[in-house]
Design an enzyme around this catalytic site. Structure first.
Site, PDB file in Angstrom:
ATOM      1  N   GLY A 169       0.823  -1.476   0.295  1.00 29.83           N
ATOM      2  CA  GLY A 169      -0.108   0.109  -0.314  1.00 29.83           C
ATOM      3  C   GLY A 169       0.912   1.225  -0.097  1.00 29.83           C
ATOM      4  O   GLY A 169       1.919   0.695   0.538  1.00 29.83           O
TER       5      GLY A 169
ATOM      6  N   GLY B 214       1.549   5.672   4.858  1.00 30.27           N
ATOM      7  CA  GLY B 214       0.523   6.110   5.879  1.00 30.27           C
ATOM      8  C   GLY B 214      -0.999   5.247   6.199  1.00 30.27           C
ATOM      9  O   GLY B 214      -1.904   5.425   5.978  1.00 30.27           O
ATOM     10  N   ALA B 215      -0.668   4.007   4.757  1.00 33.55           N
ATOM     11  CA  ALA B 215      -2.133   3.146   4.899  1.00 33.55           C
ATOM     12  C   ALA B 215      -2.266   2.456   6.084  1.00 33.55           C
ATOM     13  O   ALA B 215      -3.079   1.722   6.346  1.00 33.55           O
ATOM     14  CB  ALA B 215      -2.179   2.248   3.316  1.00 33.55           C
ATOM     15  N   GLY B 216      -0.618   2.352   6.583  1.00 30.64           N
ATOM     16  CA  GLY B 216      -0.803   1.008   7.408  1.00 30.64           C
ATOM     17  C   GLY B 216      -0.413  -0.384   7.326  1.00 30.64           C
ATOM     18  O   GLY B 216      -0.430  -1.316   8.174  1.00 30.64           O
ATOM     19  N   LYS B 217       0.681   0.454   6.274  1.00 32.07           N
ATOM     20  CA  LYS B 217       1.325  -1.340   6.702  1.00 32.07           C
ATOM     21  C   LYS B 217       1.878  -1.784   7.584  1.00 32.07           C
ATOM     22  O   LYS B 217       2.712  -2.526   7.884  1.00 32.07           O
ATOM     23  CB  LYS B 217       2.346  -1.154   4.845  1.00 32.07           C
ATOM     24  N   THR B 218       3.278  -0.156   7.927  1.00 26.39           N
ATOM     25  CA  THR B 218       3.945  -1.043   8.980  1.00 26.39           C
ATOM     26  C   THR B 218       3.582  -1.552  10.380  1.00 26.39           C
ATOM     27  O   THR B 218       3.506  -2.075  11.490  1.00 26.39           O
ATOM     28  CB  THR B 218       5.360  -0.074   9.262  1.00 26.39           C
TER      29      THR B 218
ATOM     30  N   SER C 262       5.515  -1.646  -3.224  1.00 29.25           N
ATOM     31  CA  SER C 262       5.432  -2.483  -4.585  1.00 29.25           C
ATOM     32  C   SER C 262       4.176  -1.939  -5.216  1.00 29.25           C
ATOM     33  O   SER C 262       3.123  -2.399  -5.427  1.00 29.25           O
ATOM     34  CB  SER C 262       4.937  -3.995  -4.129  1.00 29.25           C
TER      35      SER C 262
END
Length: 155
Positions: free
Chosen positions: A9, A12-16, A83
């Site tokens: 994503g 800021g999408a919340g991946k981490t 990605s």
């Protein structure tokens, strides 16, 4: 039992946040688990690598190979990486035997408000161009195994 959880994503999408929570949960359950954060891999292995499409594709391939090898050796691997293109994620899916794509879906306005790395602010000031998910392309996954609406919960 090993597999790769590929979290994709824009910034800021919340991946981490999602990757860290999964890592802690799986580790607490006694699983062998590794977390490959795209930014961390880039910082450690090739800090001078730029962000051209060719350089980002090379970075993606390196992360795929690392995840493939870890998984092949019985380690559950969580990957947190932008990605941005479906073709890149399909490459990962073909290379990795057991692959789970996770898409933390989050509206642009929420990502801009979060702005964990200050990238959206820099882009709006004209300091960077081609930010994935703003003025740079991000192709949303068509059929991810898991979709998490991260704007509903910030933690």
């Amino acid at each position: 039992m090993s597999f790769v959880i590929w979290i994709t994503g824009p910034s800021g999408a919340g991946k981490t946040t999602l990757a860290n929570a999964l890592y802690k949960k799986l580790e607490s359950m006694g699983y062998r688990v590794e977390l490959l954060d795209g930014d961390g891999v880039r910082r450690k292995l090739y800090p001078n690598l730029g962000f051209s499409e060719e350089e980002r594709w090379m970075h993606n391939r390196v992360v795929v190979e690392m995840a493939r090898r870890l998984s092949r050796n019985g380690i559950i691997t969580i990957v947190s990486v932008v990605s941005p293109y479906r073709a890149w994620r399909e490459y990962a899916r073909k290379e990795i035997e057991k692959f789970v794509e996770v898409y933390p879906r989050c509206p642009l306005e929420v990502r801009m408000k979060r702005d964990p790395k200050g990238l959206y602010s820099k882009a709006l000031r004209g300091e960077i161009k081609g930010l994935t998910g703003l003025d740079g392309e991000y192709e949303e996954p068509e059929n991810p195994e898991v979709v998490v609406d991260t704007d509903k919960n910030d933690r």
